[in-house]
Scaffold this motif. Structure first.
Motif, PDB file in Angstrom:
ATOM      1  N   SER A 135       0.881  -1.180  -0.015  1.00 44.13           N
ATOM      2  CA  SER A 135      -0.016  -0.025   0.107  1.00 44.13           C
ATOM      3  C   SER A 135       0.966   1.233  -0.136  1.00 44.13           C
ATOM      4  CB  SER A 135      -0.960   0.073   1.110  1.00 44.13           C
ATOM      5  OG  SER A 135      -1.780  -1.089   1.261  1.00 44.13           O
ATOM      6  N   GLU A 154       3.099  11.479   6.888  1.00 46.38           N
ATOM      7  CA  GLU A 154       3.028  10.267   5.762  1.00 46.38           C
ATOM      8  C   GLU A 154       3.998  10.369   4.773  1.00 46.38           C
ATOM      9  OE1 GLU A 154      -1.858   9.490   5.977  1.00 46.38           O
ATOM     10  OE2 GLU A 154      -0.698   9.999   3.951  1.00 46.38           O
ATOM     11  N   GLN A 193       6.193   4.780   7.886  1.00 48.91           N
ATOM     12  CA  GLN A 193       4.867   4.214   7.371  1.00 48.91           C
ATOM     13  C   GLN A 193       4.966   2.730   7.419  1.00 48.91           C
ATOM     14  OE1 GLN A 193       2.274   5.693   4.158  1.00 48.91           O
ATOM     15  NE2 GLN A 193       4.104   7.338   4.056  1.00 48.91           N
ATOM     16  N   GLY A 229       3.377   0.600  10.026  1.00 50.35           N
ATOM     17  CA  GLY A 229       1.923   0.172   9.316  1.00 50.35           C
ATOM     18  C   GLY A 229       1.849  -1.521   9.746  1.00 50.35           C
ATOM     19  N   SER A 263      -3.344   3.564   9.037  1.00 46.50           N
ATOM     20  CA  SER A 263      -3.759   2.817   7.933  1.00 46.50           C
ATOM     21  C   SER A 263      -5.150   2.088   8.205  1.00 46.50           C
ATOM     22  CB  SER A 263      -2.722   1.840   7.755  1.00 46.50           C
ATOM     23  OG  SER A 263      -2.509   0.919   8.621  1.00 46.50           O
TER      24      SER A 263
END
Lengths: 195, 148
Positions: free
Chosen positions: A107, A158, A164, A168, B43
């Motif tokens: 992603s 971000e 990230q 994540g 997320s």
């Protein structure tokens, strides 16, 4: 012969055995969530600020979360179809976590590629649109300013790709691990009762 | 208890997730968004401060529904070893889980279409129900009701 029985009754898998399922399902789900995010993102950019909480961007968060949580479940389904119908609970957990990790990584990669190759101003346009929407909301100006600051901070945070990636993986991995356990319950072959 | 290693691993993982979802307030930050606790959850959650509970005056790292799901899953997980005391039969676990998911979608859609307006309390309660349903649907991996 003994080894064959061991494989059938008490299967043990290496990480490489999980990767086709984790990889395929991870790629598909990260593409779906990426495209969904882009769709709602451009809807957000092209929409007039209404002051409503339910902006396209906010709707996309719920939809993307719901979709990506199903990946663990489907990775187990794929594994039981393509690799082996026998999958123990702990093995399902590993598969689910790996699938979540693949989604988290891809992603970020897809988003970065989109910004780098196609629309370098995408993030700024989203931020401007979100701020314009918040400014239309009926709430005290102090709260409004806090929300705008938080939103700007969120988007600027971000920018760090490594941050990230590593931040994540744990949560996305854990959520998919849990849905993979549900997948084991639904799709994996149950061991025979021994009396 | 069967699969006890996985049970305890997930118990601590869920405990950590619930604790971290409390956000930056615990760590003295003014905002959770942008704080490392907020980055952890960005997320999976929209993190709108207006739809989140606050801890020490700072909005949590997740909204009220997500917090309900995390807390409910943890609470349900803690309950698993206690289930034999209640003679719990996990026959319809997946049906209850499906019902809880449908309830979330219904609540979200009803609010989106303007039929009703949900609140932090209603979202955390519905999220909590989903979380507990997730854990209890998995309970038979750890506690077999046939053993009682």
């Amino acid at each position: 012969m003994e080894e064959e029985i061991q494989t059938q009754e008490d299967p043990s898998y290496k990480i490489g055995d999980y990767m086709p399922s984790a990889g395929i399902v991870g790629v598909i789900f990260s593409l779906i969530t990426f495209v969904t995010g882009l769709f709602f993102g451009y809807q957000q950019i092209n929409s007039e600020p209404t002051g409503s909480f339910f902006s396209p961007f906010m709707i996309s968060s719920g939809v993307i979360c719901l979709i990506s949580a199903l990946a663990g479940l489907l990775a187990v389904w794929h594994f039981t179809r393509e690799v082996s119908p026998k999958l123990k609970l702990g093995q399902g957990a590993v598969l689910g976590f790996l699938t979540g990790a693949v989604i988290a990584i891809l992603s970020v990669v897809f988003s970065e590629l989109w910004v780098m190759l196609f629309d370098p101003e995408y993030t700024d346009k989203i931020l401007s649109s979100l701020i314009a929407n918040i400014e239309e909301m009926e709430m005290p100006s102090a709260q409004k300013n806090d929300m705008i600051d938080a939103m700007a901070e969120s988007v600027s945070s971000e920018q760090s790709i490594l941050r990230q990636l590593f931040m994540g993986i744990p949560v996305t991995g854990l959520i998919n691990l849990i849905t993979a356990l549900i997948g084991v319950k639904i799709f994996a072959e149950k061991p025979e009762e021994k009396f | 208890m069967a699969n006890s290693k996985l049970y305890y691993f997930l118990l601590f993982a869920m405990m950590g997730m619930v604790f971290l979802s409390l956000g930056g307030g615990i760590w003295g930050a003014d905002q959770s968004i942008g704080h490392w606790t907020g980055v952890l959850f960005q997320s999976v959650c929209h993190q709108d401060p207006a739809r989140s509970f606050s801890v020490f005056g700072t909005p949590m790292a997740v909204n009220s529904r997500c917090f309900g799901i995390f807390a409910g899953t943890f609470a349900g997980w803690v309950m698993i070893p206690l289930l034999p005391m209640f003679n719990f039969k996990n026959k319809q676990g997946l049906v209850v889980l499906l019902f809880a998911v449908m309830l979330q979608i219904l609540d979200y859609s009803g609010n989106l279409l303007g039929y009703w307006e949900n609140t932090n309390l209603s979202r955390v309660l519905l999220g909590g129900f989903l979380g507990v349903a997730v854990s209890l649907s998995l309970s038979d991996f750890f506690y077999n009701d046939n053993q009682t």
